[in-house]
Design a protein around this motif. Structure first.
Motif, PDB file in Angstrom:
ATOM      1  N   LYS A 142      39.630  34.370  33.351  1.00 30.23           N
ATOM      2  CA  LYS A 142      39.003  34.158  34.660  1.00 30.23           C
ATOM      3  C   LYS A 142      39.757  34.926  35.753  1.00 30.23           C
ATOM      4  CE  LYS A 142      37.629  30.493  37.829  1.00 30.23           C
ATOM      5  NZ  LYS A 142      37.623  29.060  38.100  1.00 30.23           N
ATOM      6  N   LYS A 171      40.399  41.634  27.393  1.00 30.38           N
ATOM      7  CA  LYS A 171      40.469  41.602  28.863  1.00 30.38           C
ATOM      8  C   LYS A 171      41.765  42.226  29.356  1.00 30.38           C
ATOM      9  CE  LYS A 171      36.721  40.032  30.432  1.00 30.38           C
ATOM     10  NZ  LYS A 171      35.888  40.853  31.298  1.00 30.38           N
ATOM     11  N   LYS A 175      36.675  42.388  39.282  1.00 28.24           N
ATOM     12  CA  LYS A 175      35.522  42.308  40.187  1.00 28.24           C
ATOM     13  C   LYS A 175      35.883  42.793  41.590  1.00 28.24           C
ATOM     14  CE  LYS A 175      33.920  38.618  42.388  1.00 28.24           C
ATOM     15  NZ  LYS A 175      33.602  37.218  42.590  1.00 28.24           N
ATOM     16  N   ASN A 176      37.091  42.441  42.040  1.00 30.72           N
ATOM     17  CA  ASN A 176      37.522  42.798  43.395  1.00 30.72           C
ATOM     18  C   ASN A 176      38.272  44.131  43.468  1.00 30.72           C
ATOM     19  OD1 ASN A 176      36.736  40.455  45.127  1.00 30.72           O
ATOM     20  ND2 ASN A 176      37.841  39.376  43.525  1.00 30.72           N
ATOM     21  N   ASN A 177      38.464  44.764  42.311  1.00 31.35           N
ATOM     22  CA  ASN A 177      39.166  46.052  42.230  1.00 31.35           C
ATOM     23  C   ASN A 177      40.579  45.953  42.835  1.00 31.35           C
ATOM     24  OD1 ASN A 177      39.263  48.718  41.323  1.00 31.35           O
ATOM     25  ND2 ASN A 177      38.699  49.497  43.336  1.00 31.35           N
ATOM     26  N   ASP A 186      39.149  38.689  35.280  1.00 37.60           N
ATOM     27  CA  ASP A 186      37.795  39.016  35.743  1.00 37.60           C
ATOM     28  C   ASP A 186      37.736  39.096  37.265  1.00 37.60           C
ATOM     29  OD1 ASP A 186      36.539  39.319  33.286  1.00 37.60           O
ATOM     30  OD2 ASP A 186      35.869  37.232  33.184  1.00 37.60           O
ATOM     31  N   GLU A 187      38.426  38.180  37.934  1.00 44.03           N
ATOM     32  CA  GLU A 187      38.443  38.188  39.400  1.00 44.03           C
ATOM     33  C   GLU A 187      39.102  39.468  39.928  1.00 44.03           C
ATOM     34  OE1 GLU A 187      39.947  35.360  43.072  1.00 44.03           O
ATOM     35  OE2 GLU A 187      39.732  34.483  41.078  1.00 44.03           O
TER      36      GLU A 187
END
Length: 61
Positions: A35, A8, A42-44, A38-39
């Motif tokens: 986590k 990650k 996901k939100n770039n 990933d957030e």
């Protein structure tokens, strides 16, 4: 550091051309870091744009 977290962190670095700021964020487990990363992905937005970490201009890094 687990292999999942290493993967990650590599993904984060490739996306934002910067390392995930683990020194500024006090997560308690690899799962928490994953986590958060990933957030961001996901939100770039990187961790600073997501307000997960703040750069202190008074410090010399």
């Amino acid at each position: 550091m687990s292999n999942d977290l290493k993967a990650k962190m590599k993904e984060y670095f490739e996306k934002f051309d910067d390392g995930f700021p683990t020194m500024e964020i006090e997560a308690k487990s690899d799962a928490e870091y994953i986590k958060m990363i990933d957030e961001c992905l996901k939100n770039n937005k990187d961790a600073y744009e997501m307000k997960m970490a703040v750069l202190d201009d008074s410090l010399i890094y």
